[in-house]
Scaffold this active site. Structure first.
Site, PDB file in Angstrom:
ATOM      1  N   HIS A  76       0.808  -1.229   0.000  1.00 51.96           N
ATOM      2  CA  HIS A  76       0.000   0.000   0.000  1.00 51.96           C
ATOM      3  C   HIS A  76       0.837   1.272   0.000  1.00 51.96           C
ATOM      4  CE1 HIS A  76       1.068   0.687   4.153  1.00 51.96           C
ATOM      5  NE2 HIS A  76       0.120   1.579   4.356  1.00 51.96           N
ATOM      6  N   GLY A  90       6.107   2.351   3.347  1.00 54.43           N
ATOM      7  CA  GLY A  90       6.311   1.734   4.662  1.00 54.43           C
ATOM      8  C   GLY A  90       7.376   2.477   5.442  1.00 54.43           C
TER       9      GLY A  90
END
Lengths: 481, 161
Positions: A404, A407
């Site tokens: 997504h 990080g």
């Protein structure tokens, strides 16, 4: 403590900790990463947290983390866990407090040369028209009954009210509305927190970013997505704001009090859960869906503000800015996946993970169906973002999920100790990236060096075949709370 | 002051000025967390542990220890939970809700009753214009109220930000 020797390489970029590593594990723990990434991953508690997830009742195949994994609370960020429907558990911690935090990518018909001289004007306009910052409310004030309609119908309600066009709905995951949403399952307190937060960005890692398509990797997919080199895009990253946070808080407390009745023991209280088919599980799923709808409505309202500002500065029509796609990265969905050769209905928890359905999947919009669902991966402030296309290996390996974002690799406090915000802003400006931020502290916390190399992260999911690289976007303007 | 414990940097935070009682101890400190805030609270009684946790949460929200100001808002709260640990987290969640809903900071409280599963208290606070940090939630992750070797109560609390 998990060690590198506890992990076995199952395939290139895919590692597993066997089910027998700890007696309470129900499935193995699976990590998508390079060998070098594993050393960094082991510096925090993310893999211990992943092993904890592997103990959940009804979990199927493996507890999974993506290459952008980092330590969270309960579940690691970048995590995917699928539990068997209907008796497996649903865990609010596996979705997170910012329910349906996600990203929306908007594409324009203008190129860099068309906007370059007015980009700061656009940034100032966006900063003014999109309320941002901690707890900040906006101009859309909703009575409880109007809010209930938003919770029930999500982005579709916003389009009905003039905050968008029908094509926006077609290009939003789940059409911007989870049908099982029940506003009655959302507490009055949660609604109170949401009453003035529609159309607001919030703070932290949320942002609106104007970018330019710098490189196309896959021309067929790019053509299907309507992307071309030098094209200007707008990326919106936010979620369900205080309303979603309160829904999660309310239901984690409820489940904490009920786990004993269901004979559930978890290794971390933040993994509090209930059987999906229990009253608590069903009520939470209906409330989570309502909060998810609020988040989609929120991003739709922000996109409308972007369109208004864009038209003021560049002229043309509101629809000249088209929604490429909107994806959730904190959500639970009921999906069917092949497990041990059989199709099974599962409750897929994605916490910091993006759905990445491949070509032919009926959930993918018709105009993208031949190439796969757009997967939007924002980079850190000042680094590239990526557009990928979901690939069918994701259905075999990761319950149709991808990474997504970049990080985090550095804590916020360490970032503040190491980074001078003014220097970062000046350095980015020198590189042609203008930052408009409400807080210098926020800029330091979100400095590029606080995050992993997003390109390395994206390359892992590309190499594994979970999603394939389509385009890279270079930021020009970042607006933060 | 900074010390290091097992590679974790600990920053000692001074007691908030809101706190003025004599002969009692409470303190909080920040431990490293990659994306959220990990707070350690220690106190010589359960009551002080709750007050210390409140001090710590307020210091996150406002970007530093909250100064004593004219308190003109009072709010009575009653929270029930399954055990002391959950009660501490649920108490903070309740105060956080009041903080966010009304733009108030509650910097002190009078505890009227406190058991392992229930707290009744009157919060004292004041209105603010805005917050420094957006605490999304108070999590149960790693929370465990226990008595340490010095005989003090302590717990770690992770805040989702």
């Amino acid at each position: 403590m998990v060690k590198i020797t506890d992990m076995r390489k199952k395939a290139p970029y895919m590692w597993e900790i066997e089910k027998g590593f700890r007696s309470d594990m129900n499935v193995p723990a699976r990590i998508f990463a390079t060998r070098e990434m594993l050393d960094d991953v082991l510096k925090d508690r993310s893999i211990e947290q992943l092993v904890n997830v592997a103990t959940l009742r009804g979990i199927q195949s493996a507890a999974i983390v993506m290459p952008d994994v980092h330590e969270g609370y309960g579940f690691p960020i970048g995590g995917v866990a699928a539990t068997l429907w209907p008796s497996g558990v649903i865990s609010p911690g596996g979705i997170g407090y910012d329910i349906n935090c996600g990203v929306r990518l908007v594409k324009s018909n203008l190129e860099l040369s068309d906007v370059k001289s007015r980009i700061k004007l656009l940034g100032a306009a966006l900063y003014t028209c999109i309320p941002s910052g901690v707890g900040k409310g906006g101009d859309i004030l909703l009575s409880e009954s109007k809010l209930d309609e938003v919770l029930k119908h999500g982005a579709r309600k916003m389009v009905q009210k003039g905050y968008g066009v029908e094509a926006d709905i077609e290009h939003t995951e789940s059409h911007g509305c989870l049908e099982n949403a029940d506003p009655a399952m959302v507490s009055h307190h949660a609604k109170k927190r949401g009453e003035d937060q529609l159309g607001t960005m919030g703070a932290g890692n949320h942002f609106v970013e104007v970018g330019v398509v710098e490189e196309i990797y896959d021309h067929e997919c790019a053509k299907a997505f309507g992307l071309f080199e030098n094209q200007i895009t707008v990326l919106i990253h936010t979620g369900s704001r205080g309303l979603g946070h309160q829904v999660a808080t309310d239901y984690i407390k409820i489940m904490m009090g009920k786990m004993r009745d269901y004979g559930i023991v978890v290794p971390d209280r933040e993994l509090a859960c209930a059987p999906f088919d229990s009253p608590e599980g069903q009520n939470y799923f209906a409330a989570m869906a309502a909060a998810a709808n609020f988040a989609w409505a929120n991003r739709q309202a922000i996109m409308h503000s972007v369109r208004l500002a864009w038209r003021d500065i560049f002229g043309g029509q509101l629809e000249d800015l088209e929604l490429l796609y909107d994806v959730a990265h904190n959500i639970a969905k009921i999906e069917t996946h092949i497990i041990e050769g059989q199709p099974k209905k599962v409750i897929v928890h994605r916490k910091g993970a993006t759905r990445a359905f491949g070509p032919g999947n009926p959930e993918v919009p018709l105009d993208y169906r031949d190439v796969g669902q757009p997967v939007i991966i924002p980079g850190s402030m000042g680094t590239a973002s990526f557009v990928l296309a979901g690939a069918n290996r994701s259905m075999e390996l990761s319950f149709g999920s991808s990474c997504h974002g970049a990080g985090r690799q550095m804590s916020r406090s360490e970032a503040k100790r190491r980074v001078d915000a003014t220097s970062i802003i000046n350095e980015l400006e020198h590189r042609g990236i203008h930052v408009q931020a409400g807080s210098l502290k926020g800029v330091a916390e979100e400095a590029p060096e606080a995050y992993k190399d997003v390109e390395e992260v994206v390359n892992v999911v590309h190499q594994v075949g979970i999603a394939k690289k389509v385009a890279r976007l270079r930021p020009l303007m970042v607006i933060k709370g | 002051m900074q010390t290091t414990l097992m590679g974790i940097i600990i920053t000692e935070a001074k007691k908030s000025d809101c706190f003025s009682k004599e002969n009692v101890m409470r303190k909080y400190s920040y431990l490293e967390h990659i994306c959220d805030i990990r707070l350690k609270v220690e106190a010589d009684s359960i009551e002080e542990l709750f007050e210390g946790a409140l001090d710590g949460m307020n210091s996150i929200i406002m970007g530093g220890p909250v100064e004593n100001t004219a308190e003109d808002i009072r709010k009575r709260i009653c929270v029930e939970s399954v055990d002391f640990t959950c009660l501490l987290i649920d108490f903070l969640s309740e105060v956080l809700l009041l903080t966010h809903s009304n733009y108030n900071i509650f910097c002190s409280m009078d505890i009227e009753s406190l058991s392992a599963t229930r707290i009744e208290a009157v919060l004292h606070g004041f209105p603010v214009e805005g917050f420094d940090v957006d605490i999304k939630a108070v999590t149960y992750h790693e929370a465990e109220v226990l008595k340490n070797e010095e005989g003090n109560y302590e717990s770690v609390i992770v805040f989702d930000i």
